[in-house]
Design an enzyme around this catalytic site. Structure first.
Site, PDB file in Angstrom:
ATOM      1  N   GLY A  17       0.996  -1.097   0.016  1.00  0.00           N
ATOM      2  CA  GLY A  17      -0.105   0.000   0.071  1.00  0.00           C
ATOM      3  C   GLY A  17       0.730   1.174   0.087  1.00  0.00           C
ATOM      4  N   ARG A  41       7.327  -4.139   2.545  1.00  0.00           N
ATOM      5  CA  ARG A  41       8.923  -4.484   3.022  1.00  0.00           C
ATOM      6  C   ARG A  41       9.508  -3.212   3.369  1.00  0.00           C
ATOM      7  N   ASP A  67       6.749  -8.340   5.151  1.00  0.00           N
ATOM      8  CA  ASP A  67       6.951  -9.158   3.926  1.00  0.00           C
ATOM      9  C   ASP A  67       5.892 -10.428   3.774  1.00  0.00           C
ATOM     10  N   ARG A  69       5.560 -13.016   2.472  1.00  0.00           N
ATOM     11  CA  ARG A  69       5.923 -14.265   2.401  1.00  0.00           C
ATOM     12  C   ARG A  69       6.209 -14.993   3.473  1.00  0.00           C
ATOM     13  N   TYR A 149      -3.724 -11.195 -17.776  1.00  0.00           N
ATOM     14  CA  TYR A 149      -3.301 -12.481 -18.304  1.00  0.00           C
ATOM     15  C   TYR A 149      -3.400 -13.798 -17.132  1.00  0.00           C
ATOM     16  N   LYS A 164      -0.680 -15.363 -10.638  1.00  0.00           N
ATOM     17  CA  LYS A 164      -1.708 -14.691 -10.320  1.00  0.00           C
ATOM     18  C   LYS A 164      -3.015 -15.830 -10.861  1.00  0.00           C
ATOM     19  N   GLY A 191      -5.755  -3.748 -16.440  1.00  0.00           N
ATOM     20  CA  GLY A 191      -5.056  -3.699 -17.766  1.00  0.00           C
ATOM     21  C   GLY A 191      -4.093  -2.747 -17.275  1.00  0.00           C
ATOM     22  N   ARG A 201       9.795  -2.361 -14.264  1.00  0.00           N
ATOM     23  CA  ARG A 201      10.289  -3.776 -14.523  1.00  0.00           C
ATOM     24  C   ARG A 201       9.619  -4.452 -15.603  1.00  0.00           C
TER      25      ARG A 201
HETATM   26  C1  HXC Z   1      15.842 -12.205 -14.288  1.00  0.00           C
HETATM   27  C2  HXC Z   1      15.674 -11.663 -11.991  1.00  0.00           C
HETATM   28  C3  HXC Z   1      15.385 -10.281 -12.104  1.00  0.00           C
HETATM   29  C4  HXC Z   1      15.399  -9.960 -13.726  1.00  0.00           C
HETATM   30  C5  HXC Z   1      15.543 -10.484 -10.005  1.00  0.00           C
HETATM   31  N1  HXC Z   1      15.911 -11.656 -10.443  1.00  0.00           N
HETATM   32  N2  HXC Z   1      15.412  -9.672 -11.119  1.00  0.00           N
HETATM   33  N3  HXC Z   1      16.051 -12.625 -12.681  1.00  0.00           N
HETATM   34  N4  HXC Z   1      15.433 -11.090 -14.519  1.00  0.00           N
HETATM   35  N5  HXC Z   1      14.930  -9.062 -14.063  1.00  0.00           N
HETATM   36  C6  HXC Z   1      16.274 -12.834  -9.720  1.00  0.00           C
HETATM   37  C7  HXC Z   1      17.564 -12.833  -8.897  1.00  0.00           C
HETATM   38  O1  HXC Z   1      18.788 -13.050  -9.738  1.00  0.00           O
HETATM   39  C8  HXC Z   1      17.469 -13.743  -7.808  1.00  0.00           C
HETATM   40  O2  HXC Z   1      17.590 -15.049  -8.292  1.00  0.00           O
HETATM   41  C9  HXC Z   1      15.684 -13.860  -7.539  1.00  0.00           C
HETATM   42  O3  HXC Z   1      15.279 -13.276  -8.835  1.00  0.00           O
HETATM   43  C10 HXC Z   1      15.325 -12.984  -6.358  1.00  0.00           C
HETATM   44  O4  HXC Z   1      16.043 -11.979  -6.705  1.00  0.00           O
HETATM   45  P1  HXC Z   1      15.986 -10.869  -5.467  1.00  0.00           P
HETATM   46  O5  HXC Z   1      16.417  -9.358  -5.947  1.00  0.00           O
HETATM   47  O6  HXC Z   1      16.747 -11.334  -4.378  1.00  0.00           O
HETATM   48  O7  HXC Z   1      14.489 -10.515  -4.886  1.00  0.00           O
HETATM   49  P2  HXC Z   1      13.758  -9.726  -3.936  1.00  0.00           P
HETATM   50  O8  HXC Z   1      14.679  -8.720  -3.375  1.00  0.00           O
HETATM   51  O9  HXC Z   1      12.714 -10.700  -2.969  1.00  0.00           O
HETATM   52  O10 HXC Z   1      12.897  -8.705  -4.890  1.00  0.00           O
HETATM   53  C11 HXC Z   1      11.987  -9.383  -5.792  1.00  0.00           C
HETATM   54  C12 HXC Z   1      11.991  -8.746  -7.101  1.00  0.00           C
HETATM   55  C13 HXC Z   1      11.893  -7.136  -7.215  1.00  0.00           C
HETATM   56  C14 HXC Z   1      10.401  -9.356  -7.681  1.00  0.00           C
HETATM   57  C15 HXC Z   1      12.780  -9.345  -7.851  1.00  0.00           C
HETATM   58  O11 HXC Z   1      11.723  -6.842  -8.522  1.00  0.00           O
HETATM   59  C16 HXC Z   1      10.675  -6.542  -6.379  1.00  0.00           C
HETATM   60  O12 HXC Z   1      11.020  -6.153  -5.304  1.00  0.00           O
HETATM   61  N6  HXC Z   1       9.588  -6.324  -6.961  1.00  0.00           N
HETATM   62  C17 HXC Z   1       8.623  -5.568  -6.126  1.00  0.00           C
HETATM   63  C18 HXC Z   1       7.770  -4.554  -7.121  1.00  0.00           C
HETATM   64  C19 HXC Z   1       7.474  -5.035  -8.326  1.00  0.00           C
HETATM   65  O13 HXC Z   1       7.721  -5.994  -8.990  1.00  0.00           O
HETATM   66  N7  HXC Z   1       6.382  -4.157  -8.925  1.00  0.00           N
HETATM   67  C20 HXC Z   1       5.846  -4.575 -10.375  1.00  0.00           C
HETATM   68  C21 HXC Z   1       4.484  -5.314 -10.015  1.00  0.00           C
HETATM   69  S1  HXC Z   1       3.558  -5.092 -11.468  1.00  0.00           S
HETATM   70  P3  HXC Z   1      19.079 -15.970  -8.176  1.00  0.00           P
HETATM   71  O14 HXC Z   1      18.895 -17.414  -8.811  1.00  0.00           O
HETATM   72  O15 HXC Z   1      19.936 -14.868  -8.625  1.00  0.00           O
HETATM   73  O16 HXC Z   1      19.228 -16.053  -6.620  1.00  0.00           O
HETATM   74  C22 HXC Z   1       2.839  -6.498 -11.938  1.00  0.00           C
HETATM   75  C23 HXC Z   1       1.752  -5.602 -13.144  1.00  0.00           C
HETATM   76  C24 HXC Z   1       1.433  -6.859 -14.301  1.00  0.00           C
HETATM   77  O17 HXC Z   1       2.519  -7.346 -11.449  1.00  0.00           O
HETATM   78  C25 HXC Z   1       0.752  -6.224 -15.341  1.00  0.00           C
HETATM   79  C26 HXC Z   1       1.235  -4.829 -15.840  1.00  0.00           C
HETATM   80  C27 HXC Z   1       0.439  -4.442 -17.060  1.00  0.00           C
HETATM   81  P1  NAP Z   2       4.171  -1.386  -7.448  1.00  0.00           P
HETATM   82  O1  NAP Z   2       3.968  -0.021  -6.808  1.00  0.00           O
HETATM   83  O2  NAP Z   2       5.489  -1.780  -7.349  1.00  0.00           O
HETATM   84  O3  NAP Z   2       3.256  -2.210  -6.113  1.00  0.00           O
HETATM   85  C1  NAP Z   2       3.929  -3.405  -5.557  1.00  0.00           C
HETATM   86  C2  NAP Z   2       3.956  -3.306  -4.173  1.00  0.00           C
HETATM   87  O4  NAP Z   2       4.247  -4.740  -3.500  1.00  0.00           O
HETATM   88  C3  NAP Z   2       5.120  -2.179  -3.647  1.00  0.00           C
HETATM   89  O5  NAP Z   2       4.458  -1.484  -2.868  1.00  0.00           O
HETATM   90  C4  NAP Z   2       6.089  -3.335  -2.901  1.00  0.00           C
HETATM   91  O6  NAP Z   2       6.553  -2.828  -1.797  1.00  0.00           O
HETATM   92  C5  NAP Z   2       5.058  -4.446  -2.433  1.00  0.00           C
HETATM   93  N1  NAP Z   2       5.977  -5.815  -2.271  1.00  0.00           N
HETATM   94  C6  NAP Z   2       6.504  -6.432  -3.196  1.00  0.00           C
HETATM   95  N2  NAP Z   2       7.088  -7.615  -2.496  1.00  0.00           N
HETATM   96  C7  NAP Z   2       6.594  -7.713  -1.357  1.00  0.00           C
HETATM   97  C8  NAP Z   2       6.860  -8.498  -0.272  1.00  0.00           C
HETATM   98  N3  NAP Z   2       7.389  -9.633  -0.205  1.00  0.00           N
HETATM   99  N4  NAP Z   2       5.844  -8.172   0.839  1.00  0.00           N
HETATM  100  C9  NAP Z   2       5.051  -7.107   0.983  1.00  0.00           C
HETATM  101  N5  NAP Z   2       4.894  -6.269   0.149  1.00  0.00           N
HETATM  102  C10 NAP Z   2       5.623  -6.491  -1.016  1.00  0.00           C
HETATM  103  O7  NAP Z   2       3.185  -1.719  -8.492  1.00  0.00           O
HETATM  104  P2  NAP Z   2       1.814  -1.598  -8.997  1.00  0.00           P
HETATM  105  O8  NAP Z   2       1.870  -1.329 -10.389  1.00  0.00           O
HETATM  106  O9  NAP Z   2       1.145  -0.450  -8.005  1.00  0.00           O
HETATM  107  O10 NAP Z   2       1.150  -2.982  -8.847  1.00  0.00           O
HETATM  108  C11 NAP Z   2      -0.038  -3.150  -7.653  1.00  0.00           C
HETATM  109  C12 NAP Z   2      -0.881  -4.455  -7.922  1.00  0.00           C
HETATM  110  O11 NAP Z   2      -1.325  -4.161  -9.207  1.00  0.00           O
HETATM  111  C13 NAP Z   2       0.042  -5.671  -8.063  1.00  0.00           C
HETATM  112  O12 NAP Z   2      -0.515  -6.792  -7.720  1.00  0.00           O
HETATM  113  C14 NAP Z   2       0.286  -5.645  -9.792  1.00  0.00           C
HETATM  114  O13 NAP Z   2       0.396  -7.298  -9.967  1.00  0.00           O
HETATM  115  C15 NAP Z   2      -1.157  -5.360 -10.183  1.00  0.00           C
HETATM  116  N6  NAP Z   2      -1.273  -4.809 -11.472  1.00  0.00           N
HETATM  117  C16 NAP Z   2      -0.932  -3.619 -11.874  1.00  0.00           C
HETATM  118  C17 NAP Z   2      -0.832  -3.242 -13.200  1.00  0.00           C
HETATM  119  C18 NAP Z   2      -0.220  -2.062 -13.648  1.00  0.00           C
HETATM  120  O14 NAP Z   2      -0.392  -1.924 -14.813  1.00  0.00           O
HETATM  121  N7  NAP Z   2       0.669  -1.327 -12.989  1.00  0.00           N
HETATM  122  C19 NAP Z   2      -1.447  -4.149 -14.007  1.00  0.00           C
HETATM  123  C20 NAP Z   2      -2.167  -5.372 -13.672  1.00  0.00           C
HETATM  124  C21 NAP Z   2      -1.839  -5.748 -12.253  1.00  0.00           C
HETATM  125  P3  NAP Z   2       8.230  -2.970  -0.857  1.00  0.00           P
HETATM  126  O15 NAP Z   2       9.131  -3.228  -2.312  1.00  0.00           O
HETATM  127  O16 NAP Z   2       8.417  -1.968  -0.039  1.00  0.00           O
HETATM  128  O17 NAP Z   2       7.729  -4.417  -0.372  1.00  0.00           O
END
Ligand code: HXC
Ligand code: NAP
Length: 286
Positions: A17, A41, A67, A69, A149, A164, A191, A201
């Site tokens: 949030g 986190r 977290d 997880r 998706y 998902k 979407g 990302r």
């Molecule tokens: C390949 C990758 C990678 C990448 C990380 N890894 N990034 N592999 N390509 N880009 C690998 C690492 O090498 C490691 O594997 C493992 O993933 C875990 O990485 P960590 O960095 O240790 O993980 P962590 O610190 O827990 O971070 C999680 C994360 C990071 C998912 C990698 O990006 C994150 O914190 N994301 C949170 C926010 C987020 O993703 N928001 C977007 C949501 S959008 P190894 O083997 O090396 O140990 C969404 C929208 C969908 O869902 C639809 C949109 C239209």
């Molecule tokens: P975002 O800002 O990156 O939001 C993801 C949030 O999840 C961050 O606040 C992150 O905060 C938190 N998070 C990640 N790992 C976590 C963990 N292990 N424990 C607790 N919190 C964690 O991206 P967003 O676009 O707003 O996405 C929000 C939601 O919408 C997600 O479910 C995403 O799949 C969905 N969604 C987004 C889109 C889009 O177009 N943006 C489309 C379809 C679906 P910390 O890093 O501080 O933990």
């Protein structure tokens, strides 16, 4: 969209949030009178967002690092929420992790990291909150954020699609199983809604220009955060009290555009349709 007091007295926990869509939805819940708990986190991000939200809305926000997880951390959020607000009414499973990659480039840990955040995280939170509501004989409301998706699948985001899809199955399953306890479970499939977390990302470098989401959407634009917040507010409110087990898509028609076999005919200029009509009409006798 809703009247000012639509969420008065409700306490809502939003995972993830502190940023992006979670922040937008949480802010609107506060404007409608809810008490809000935001978790993720990064404690510093949460504190900053909570202060901003309180200033903007005059509402009360509890920021708790967690977290998703880790089940013990989720239980801590539940306990602190009840200590602060007396009860909890709604859980919004919004936290997620994602990145684009050809699947064969992923390590096993990369794959399971996404599954753990998205699927296991949503399971942990739903389980802890559900057990609480059932024990207390209190109605509850779980709202999950999935993606379009989750039902179509998608290349290059396979861990996210798997996770998902699992959350989607959990949504319908719990709706059927926990309805008898007065716990509703629904999901939103958004979407494209631009956020820094997702765009950094999923569309790094010049991909945002090359892979222009606007062109994929029949309405020819990406979503506005308030549009998603409106739908989420309705689903966490009592105005949706008979909706249970639904996955509501909010994507301007994007996924259907990709699905319909003839949708690509949009590329045909208007002036060519006269000759196409003549040709298709003359095919009558063939
Ligand atoms: C390949 C990758 C990678 C990448 C990380 N890894 N990034 N592999 N390509 N880009 C690998 C690492 O090498 C490691 O594997 C493992 O993933 C875990 O990485 P960590 O960095 O240790 O993980 P962590 O610190 O827990 O971070 C999680 C994360 C990071 C998912 C990698 O990006 C994150 O914190 N994301 C949170 C926010 C987020 O993703 N928001 C977007 C949501 S959008 P190894 O083997 O090396 O140990 C969404 C929208 C969908 O869902 C639809 C949109 C239209
Ligand atoms: P975002 O800002 O990156 O939001 C993801 C949030 O999840 C961050 O606040 C992150 O905060 C938190 N998070 C990640 N790992 C976590 C963990 N292990 N424990 C607790 N919190 C964690 O991206 P967003 O676009 O707003 O996405 C929000 C939601 O919408 C997600 O479910 C995403 O799949 C969905 N969604 C987004 C889109 C889009 O177009 N943006 C489309 C379809 C679906 P910390 O890093 O501080 O933990």
């Amino acid at each position: 969209m809703l009247r000012d007091d639509a969420l008065q007295g409700k306490t809502i926990v939003v995972t993830g949030g502190g940023t992006g869509l979670g922040k937008a939805m949480g802010t609107y819940f506060l404007k409608l009178g809810a008490n809000l708990v935001i978790t993720s986190r990064k404690a510093d991000v949460l504190e900053k967002t909570a202060a901003e939200m309180e200033k903007e809305t005059g509402g009360k926000v509890l920021a708790l690092s967690c977290d998703v997880r880790d089940y013990a951390q989720v239980e801590h959020v539940l306990a602190e929420t009840i200590k602060t607000f007396g009860q909890v009414d709604c859980l919004l499973n919004n936290a997620a992790g994602n990145f684009i990659s050809p699947t064969e480039r992923l390590s096993a840990n990369a794959f399971s990291t996404i599954i753990d955040i998205v699927l296991k995280g949503s399971v942990n939170c739903s389980l802890a909150f559900g057990k609480h509501w059932i024990k207390e004989k209190q109605a509850g409301n779980i709202l999950n954020i999935v993606t379009t998706y989750a039902f179509t699948g998608s290349a290059y985001v396979v861990p996210s699609a798997c996770a998902k899809g699992g959350v989607l199955a959990m949504t319908r399953s719990l709706a059927a199983e926990w309805g008898k306890y007065g716990i509703r479970t629904n999901a939103i499939a958004p979407g494209p809604f631009p956020t820094k977390g997702a765009w950094d990302r999923l569309l790094p470098g010049d991909l945002a220009e090359k892979f222009d989401f606007k062109k994929r959407v029949p309405l020819k634009r990406i979503g506005e955060h308030q549009e998603l917040a409106n739908l989420a507010a309705f689903l966490v409110s009592d105005f949706s009290s008979y909706i249970n087990g639904e996955i509501i898509t909010i994507d301007g028609g994007e996924w259907l555009q990709g699905a319909g076999q003839f949708n690509g005919l949009e590329a045909i200029p208007d002036e060519l349709w006269d000759s196409f009509e003549q040709m298709t009409r003359s095919a009558k006798g063939s």
